[in-house]
Every structure is written in C-alpha cells, then in structure tokens.
Design a protein around this motif. Structure first.
Motif, PDB file in Angstrom:
ATOM      1  N   ASP A  95     -70.791 -47.522  46.484  1.00 53.46           N
ATOM      2  CA  ASP A  95     -71.575 -46.652  45.604  1.00 53.46           C
ATOM      3  C   ASP A  95     -72.637 -45.894  46.373  1.00 53.46           C
ATOM      4  OD1 ASP A  95     -73.849 -49.139  44.147  1.00 53.46           O
ATOM      5  OD2 ASP A  95     -73.237 -48.737  46.219  1.00 53.46           O
ATOM      6  N   SER A  96     -72.345 -45.547  47.624  1.00 58.49           N
ATOM      7  CA  SER A  96     -73.348 -44.896  48.450  1.00 58.49           C
ATOM      8  C   SER A  96     -73.590 -43.448  48.058  1.00 58.49           C
ATOM      9  CB  SER A  96     -72.946 -44.982  49.929  1.00 58.49           C
ATOM     10  OG  SER A  96     -71.680 -44.369  50.122  1.00 58.49           O
ATOM     11  N   THR A  97     -72.640 -42.790  47.386  1.00 61.66           N
ATOM     12  CA  THR A  97     -72.825 -41.395  47.002  1.00 61.66           C
ATOM     13  C   THR A  97     -72.408 -41.175  45.554  1.00 61.66           C
ATOM     14  OG1 THR A  97     -70.605 -40.644  47.613  1.00 61.66           O
ATOM     15  CG2 THR A  97     -72.245 -40.694  49.376  1.00 61.66           C
ATOM     16  N   ILE A  98     -72.942 -40.111  44.975  1.00 60.79           N
ATOM     17  CA  ILE A  98     -72.552 -39.738  43.619  1.00 60.79           C
ATOM     18  C   ILE A  98     -71.065 -39.387  43.582  1.00 60.79           C
ATOM     19  CG2 ILE A  98     -72.799 -37.942  41.872  1.00 60.79           C
ATOM     20  CD1 ILE A  98     -75.768 -37.872  42.469  1.00 60.79           C
ATOM     21  N   GLY A  99     -70.597 -38.688  44.632  1.00 64.76           N
ATOM     22  CA  GLY A  99     -69.201 -38.277  44.662  1.00 64.76           C
ATOM     23  C   GLY A  99     -68.243 -39.453  44.598  1.00 64.76           C
ATOM     24  N   VAL A 100     -68.558 -40.519  45.316  1.00 61.66           N
ATOM     25  CA  VAL A 100     -67.715 -41.719  45.293  1.00 61.66           C
ATOM     26  C   VAL A 100     -67.677 -42.305  43.890  1.00 61.66           C
ATOM     27  CG1 VAL A 100     -67.554 -44.113  46.110  1.00 61.66           C
ATOM     28  CG2 VAL A 100     -68.011 -42.265  47.729  1.00 61.66           C
ATOM     29  N   GLU A 145     -67.299 -34.796  45.094  1.00 60.43           N
ATOM     30  CA  GLU A 145     -66.362 -35.859  45.484  1.00 60.43           C
ATOM     31  C   GLU A 145     -66.048 -35.831  46.971  1.00 60.43           C
ATOM     32  OE1 GLU A 145     -62.880 -36.450  43.203  1.00 60.43           O
ATOM     33  OE2 GLU A 145     -63.936 -36.617  41.276  1.00 60.43           O
ATOM     34  N   GLN A 146     -66.016 -34.633  47.562  1.00 60.74           N
ATOM     35  CA  GLN A 146     -65.681 -34.519  48.978  1.00 60.74           C
ATOM     36  C   GLN A 146     -66.896 -34.651  49.884  1.00 60.74           C
ATOM     37  OE1 GLN A 146     -63.620 -30.748  49.206  1.00 60.74           O
ATOM     38  NE2 GLN A 146     -61.699 -31.594  48.378  1.00 60.74           N
ATOM     39  N   GLY A 147     -68.092 -34.767  49.281  1.00 63.13           N
ATOM     40  CA  GLY A 147     -69.295 -34.918  50.088  1.00 63.13           C
ATOM     41  C   GLY A 147     -69.906 -33.610  50.531  1.00 63.13           C
ATOM     42  N   GLY A 148     -69.341 -32.482  50.071  1.00 60.39           N
ATOM     43  CA  GLY A 148     -69.924 -31.195  50.412  1.00 60.39           C
ATOM     44  C   GLY A 148     -71.279 -30.983  49.762  1.00 60.39           C
ATOM     45  N   ARG A 149     -71.491 -31.653  48.634  1.00 60.23           N
ATOM     46  CA  ARG A 149     -72.810 -31.695  47.992  1.00 60.23           C
ATOM     47  C   ARG A 149     -73.128 -33.142  47.683  1.00 60.23           C
ATOM     48  NH1 ARG A 149     -74.171 -27.198  43.480  1.00 60.23           N
ATOM     49  NH2 ARG A 149     -76.014 -28.543  43.453  1.00 60.23           N
ATOM     50  N   GLN A 150     -74.383 -33.521  47.881  1.00 57.26           N
ATOM     51  CA  GLN A 150     -74.780 -34.903  47.629  1.00 57.26           C
ATOM     52  C   GLN A 150     -75.322 -35.114  46.226  1.00 57.26           C
ATOM     53  OE1 GLN A 150     -74.131 -37.375  49.686  1.00 57.26           O
ATOM     54  NE2 GLN A 150     -73.204 -35.920  51.109  1.00 57.26           N
ATOM     55  N   THR A 151     -75.711 -34.021  45.570  1.00 54.88           N
ATOM     56  CA  THR A 151     -76.222 -34.135  44.206  1.00 54.88           C
ATOM     57  C   THR A 151     -76.129 -32.774  43.537  1.00 54.88           C
ATOM     58  OG1 THR A 151     -78.047 -34.974  42.844  1.00 54.88           O
ATOM     59  CG2 THR A 151     -78.641 -33.661  44.777  1.00 54.88           C
ATOM     60  N   ALA A 152     -76.553 -32.714  42.278  1.00 56.63           N
ATOM     61  CA  ALA A 152     -76.539 -31.474  41.499  1.00 56.63           C
ATOM     62  C   ALA A 152     -77.708 -31.533  40.537  1.00 56.63           C
ATOM     63  CB  ALA A 152     -75.212 -31.339  40.750  1.00 56.63           C
ATOM     64  N   SER A 153     -77.832 -30.512  39.700  1.00 51.47           N
ATOM     65  CA  SER A 153     -78.927 -30.526  38.738  1.00 51.47           C
ATOM     66  C   SER A 153     -78.757 -31.704  37.778  1.00 51.47           C
ATOM     67  CB  SER A 153     -78.964 -29.220  37.941  1.00 51.47           C
ATOM     68  OG  SER A 153     -77.875 -29.164  37.039  1.00 51.47           O
ATOM     69  N   ILE A 154     -79.872 -32.166  37.256  1.00 51.56           N
ATOM     70  CA  ILE A 154     -79.818 -33.288  36.313  1.00 51.56           C
ATOM     71  C   ILE A 154     -78.958 -32.925  35.111  1.00 51.56           C
ATOM     72  CG2 ILE A 154     -81.219 -34.685  34.743  1.00 51.56           C
ATOM     73  CD1 ILE A 154     -83.450 -34.545  36.810  1.00 51.56           C
ATOM     74  N   ALA A 155     -79.069 -31.676  34.643  1.00 49.53           N
ATOM     75  CA  ALA A 155     -78.281 -31.255  33.482  1.00 49.53           C
ATOM     76  C   ALA A 155     -76.783 -31.345  33.782  1.00 49.53           C
ATOM     77  CB  ALA A 155     -78.658 -29.835  33.082  1.00 49.53           C
ATOM     78  N   SER A 156     -76.367 -30.909  34.969  1.00 49.08           N
ATOM     79  CA  SER A 156     -74.940 -30.971  35.326  1.00 49.08           C
ATOM     80  C   SER A 156     -74.468 -32.413  35.458  1.00 49.08           C
ATOM     81  CB  SER A 156     -74.693 -30.222  36.643  1.00 49.08           C
ATOM     82  OG  SER A 156     -74.940 -28.839  36.486  1.00 49.08           O
ATOM     83  N   LEU A 157     -75.293 -33.248  36.073  1.00 50.46           N
ATOM     84  CA  LEU A 157     -74.911 -34.655  36.220  1.00 50.46           C
ATOM     85  C   LEU A 157     -74.811 -35.341  34.866  1.00 50.46           C
ATOM     86  CD1 LEU A 157     -77.035 -35.693  39.327  1.00 50.46           C
ATOM     87  CD2 LEU A 157     -74.585 -35.218  39.235  1.00 50.46           C
ATOM     88  N   GLN A 158     -75.701 -34.974  33.944  1.00 47.60           N
ATOM     89  CA  GLN A 158     -75.636 -35.564  32.609  1.00 47.60           C
ATOM     90  C   GLN A 158     -74.340 -35.168  31.907  1.00 47.60           C
ATOM     91  OE1 GLN A 158     -77.766 -37.824  31.080  1.00 47.60           O
ATOM     92  NE2 GLN A 158     -76.017 -37.891  29.706  1.00 47.60           N
ATOM     93  N   LYS A 159     -73.918 -33.908  32.061  1.00 50.82           N
ATOM     94  CA  LYS A 159     -72.668 -33.461  31.451  1.00 50.82           C
ATOM     95  C   LYS A 159     -71.472 -34.210  32.030  1.00 50.82           C
ATOM     96  CE  LYS A 159     -74.276 -28.728  30.512  1.00 50.82           C
ATOM     97  NZ  LYS A 159     -74.128 -27.312  30.911  1.00 50.82           N
ATOM     98  N   ILE A 160     -71.485 -34.414  33.349  1.00 49.78           N
ATOM     99  CA  ILE A 160     -70.397 -35.146  33.990  1.00 49.78           C
ATOM    100  C   ILE A 160     -70.380 -36.592  33.511  1.00 49.78           C
ATOM    101  CG2 ILE A 160     -69.550 -36.019  36.209  1.00 49.78           C
ATOM    102  CD1 ILE A 160     -70.616 -33.396  37.470  1.00 49.78           C
ATOM    103  N   ALA A 161     -71.562 -37.214  33.428  1.00 52.47           N
ATOM    104  CA  ALA A 161     -71.645 -38.589  32.956  1.00 52.47           C
ATOM    105  C   ALA A 161     -71.105 -38.721  31.535  1.00 52.47           C
ATOM    106  CB  ALA A 161     -73.090 -39.088  33.027  1.00 52.47           C
ATOM    107  N   ARG A 162     -71.466 -37.765  30.687  1.00 50.85           N
ATOM    108  CA  ARG A 162     -71.001 -37.820  29.298  1.00 50.85           C
ATOM    109  C   ARG A 162     -69.480 -37.678  29.239  1.00 50.85           C
ATOM    110  NH1 ARG A 162     -73.984 -33.934  27.319  1.00 50.85           N
ATOM    111  NH2 ARG A 162     -75.720 -35.308  26.882  1.00 50.85           N
ATOM    112  N   ALA A 163     -68.924 -36.786  30.056  1.00 51.04           N
ATOM    113  CA  ALA A 163     -67.467 -36.602  30.066  1.00 51.04           C
ATOM    114  C   ALA A 163     -66.747 -37.849  30.583  1.00 51.04           C
ATOM    115  CB  ALA A 163     -67.104 -35.393  30.917  1.00 51.04           C
ATOM    116  N   LEU A 164     -67.413 -38.588  31.470  1.00 52.69           N
ATOM    117  CA  LEU A 164     -66.823 -39.814  32.013  1.00 52.69           C
ATOM    118  C   LEU A 164     -67.104 -41.024  31.130  1.00 52.69           C
ATOM    119  CD1 LEU A 164     -67.741 -39.314  35.783  1.00 52.69           C
ATOM    120  CD2 LEU A 164     -65.439 -39.240  34.801  1.00 52.69           C
ATOM    121  N   ASP A 165     -67.922 -40.813  30.089  1.00 49.77           N
ATOM    122  CA  ASP A 165     -68.299 -41.895  29.162  1.00 49.77           C
ATOM    123  C   ASP A 165     -69.030 -43.016  29.893  1.00 49.77           C
ATOM    124  OD1 ASP A 165     -68.576 -43.065  26.666  1.00 49.77           O
ATOM    125  OD2 ASP A 165     -66.734 -44.230  26.850  1.00 49.77           O
TER     126      ASP A 165
END
Length: 397
Positions: free
Chosen positions: A3-8, A38-58
């Motif tokens: 769990d070292s990165t968000i992408g993983v 996922e490929q490590g090209g970015r280590q993070t994103a905006s909180i709003a984008s991460l929240q949307k991804i989290a919601r889609a992943l349940d």
C-alpha cells in the motif's frame, strides 16, 4: 497488499471488476488520470478526484489514500483505540448499573478538558489515547451525579470531551467511531445552555462530513448553523468568531465539491467577519481570524488545483500567525503541494521540513499528504536531504 502508493491501492480495489476506463467513467474523471496514478506517473490527485474514485470503488477515501491506521499499542489496558471505543459505547443502562463512580467535580472536569484540547492542538494524538477513555468515563459520571445548576455545565464539559475525542479519532483514521463521538457531543451540548458551543460543534460535524467526502451535506450543515448565528447588529466577539468559522467551513466544503465561485464568495464573507474582529481568536476550542481565512483560502485553491492562486494567498499569511501548531503544519503542507505542482521543488521540501518542525513527529506520523508530496519530489530529486526526510516518513526512496 503493498500500500505504498495510491496507484497500487486503486489497482487492488479495482481488481477484475472494472477496467481503467470503466472506473474513470463511473468516477467522472479522465482515464488518463487513472492510468497515470496506477502506473506511478502521478502520485496523487485533487481531493475531489480521489473522492470520486473512492466512491466508484465503493471504499472509504481513507482506505484509498492510506489514512486508515491500526491501533496505538500501550502497556496501559485503559488506553488506546479499543479503550476509547469502549468509553464511547457504554452499556451501564443495559446492565442496570450506574455509570462509573469516579466522577470529577466541575473544576477538575474543566482542567481535564482543557488539557485534552491543548494536547490536540499540539498534535499529541498518542497522548490523547491515554487521556480520553478516563476523561469520558469520569465526565459521564459527573453528568449522572449533577443536580440543579450543575446539570448544564456538566453536560457542556462532557460535550467538549466527546468533541475532542471525535477530532482525535479522525486523525487516527478511525472515522466511524469519530462520527459517533461528535454526535454524542452534539447530544450533550443540547442538554447544556450555551448556543455558541452547540453551533460550533455542528461545525465540527460538518468537518467530519467533509473528511468523509460528503461535501454537499458538510456545506449544508455548516451554513445552516451559520444562518442561525448570523449577526444582526453588534454582537460579542465570540459570537462573531463562531459565525465566521461556520461560514469558512461552508467555504471549504464548497471548494472540495469544486464549487469554486461559491467557495471564494464564502471565503470573502468570512474575511469580512475576520476584518471586523481585527485579530485571531480562540473561542470554543476553535480558531478564527485573518490567519484562518488565509489558511482556508489556500485549501480552497489547492482543492481546485489553482496552485498559483494558492501561493498568492499563502503569501498574505499574517506575520503574527495565530494558528495552533497542528493547523500551521497543515497549512505549510498545503503550501508545499502548490509549490510542488508549480515546479518549485526545493522550496516545497523546505516547506515540508518546516511543517515537520512545527507539527512535531507525533503529528507527522498520522499525516498522509506529506508522504504523497515526498513521493512526487523523489521522481525529480534523489539527493540526500530528500531521501533522509523520505525515510523519516516511511516513504521508499
């Protein structure tokens, strides 16, 4: 799971149920963002984008960004996360027993509450795990024993102890018991007779909703509480500060929801209130004034990925900053995000080191944002100072 990165973590939660494009479509973000994370090209994103991804992943956003924490081991059986949970979920009534009889008188209770809040604002979360179980138990007993004129102040002290418990649990990644604690704080405050305390705790409910990604509800709770306090003519400074703090909480929620014009309009309203006060204040365990307005202006702009605007706002922080240690450290971390995203990587590292110095090792241990920034910086800089700092944060260099 590594769990070292968000992408993983995104790839793990996505599993075989969703392709990258399906996840992007369901989340309402670009497939390029999902792919780069996922490929490590970015280590993070905006909180709003991460929240949307989290919601889609349940999943909870805390799971996605690695905020979930384990326990806080201790040699004291009456300390730690489990002990706090036990104190939050008593069953005395089901056992036909009175609450623990180790009650504190009002002066003792007040000192305990003030000490707990002092530990909170200096980021001493592990110390709090030993203070809170006993504090909650004693103040519940104090409320049980209260009579006549002591009933309201006893409930108000209990409300403040529940409140600091909820705030602490948020930082320890324990969002469910944190929300239980803040709702219990609200119930206890309703049994008191201080409307400003009640309103300010509603603001903390809004903050917890913000942490959970429930931005519309957070904004609604904060602004409804603010509307009930809106000054009509001259009011005392604590009243004005409570109102301004609630407006600013609403601004933060609007910013996280990417409602940037509304967020900036609310920030302007809060700024006018801070101007009426003329200085930073601490009332009801809450800080409000010019420094807090600058801090949240930076937060709104970072959330909206308006990094030059965030840096411009950060430059206006008053020289005599009235923020507590934990808030100053968080503000420096937000500023470091903006510096990183605008290519000012050397200044970003210096700012993170300042955040470590201000917040302390205990505060830093429970923060995920500095780790993500350092991961980004390592893509461009492998020199010893950054690698040493990365090791302190537990980031693989």
């Amino acid at each position: 799971m590594d769990d070292s990165t968000i992408g993983v973590r995104i790839r793990y939660f996505r599993g075989r149920a969703l392709t990258q494009r399906q996840l992007a479509d369901q989340a309402g973000v670009s497939v390029d963002l999902v792919r780069k994370l996922e490929q490590g090209g970015r280590q993070t994103a905006s909180i709003a984008s991460l929240q949307k991804i989290a919601r889609a992943l349940d999943v909870d956003i805390a799971d996605l960004i690695g905020k979930k924490q384990g326990g806080v081991p201790s040699t004291d059986p009456d300390a730690g996360i489990v002990a706090i949970r036990r104190a939050l979920t008593p069953v005395d009534d089901l056992l036909g027993a009175a609450p623990d009889d180790r009650s504190a008188d009002l002066d003792e209770g007040r000192r305990a509450v003030e000490y707990a809040w002092g530990a909170y604002w200096t980021g001493r979360y592990e110390l709090l795990t030993s203070l809170l179980p006993t504090g909650l138990t004693q103040l519940r007993a104090t409320v049980h024993a209260a009579r006549n004129g002591s009933v309201a102040p006893a409930n108000e002290l209990l409300a403040r102890m529940y409140w600091v418990t909820g705030c602490t649990l948020v930082h320890l990644g324990q969002t469910d018991p944190a929300f239980l604690a803040i709702r219990q704080a609200l119930t206890a405050a309703e049994r008191g007779d201080d409307p400003l305390l009640l309103a300010t705790i509603r603001g903390s409910v809004a903050w917890q909703l913000l942490v959970q990604g429930r931005y519309a509800e957070s904004r609604g709770v904060a602004l409804r509480a603010a509307a009930e306090l809106e000054p009509d003519g001259e009011v005392a400074a604590p009243h004005l500060a409570a109102y301004g703090s609630l407006v600013l909480q609403g601004a933060t929620a609007a910013g996280r929801a990417q409602e940037v014009p509304e967020a900036l309009a609310l920030v302007q309203t809060a700024s006018e209130v801070a101007g009426r006060l003329g200085a930073d204040r601490r009332d009801y365990e809450t800080y409000f004034g010019p420094s807090q307005v600058v801090m949240q202006t930076v937060d709104v702009n970072v959330s909206a990925e308006r990094y030059p605007e965030a840096l411009a706002a950060a430059a206006t922080m008053p020289v005599r900053c009235g923020l507590p240690q934990a808030s100053r450290a968080r503000h420096l971390t937000d500023t470091a995000v903006a510096l990183t995203r605008t290519g000012k990587r050397g200044r970003a590292l210096d700012t993170l080191l300042d955040a470590e110095r201000v917040g302390g090792a205990d505060w830093l241990k429970y923060q995920t944002l500095p780790k993500h920034i350092v991961s980004e910086l390592l893509d461009h800089d492998r020199r010893l100072p950054l690698r040493t700092f990365a090791r302190r944060l537990g980031v693989h260099a």
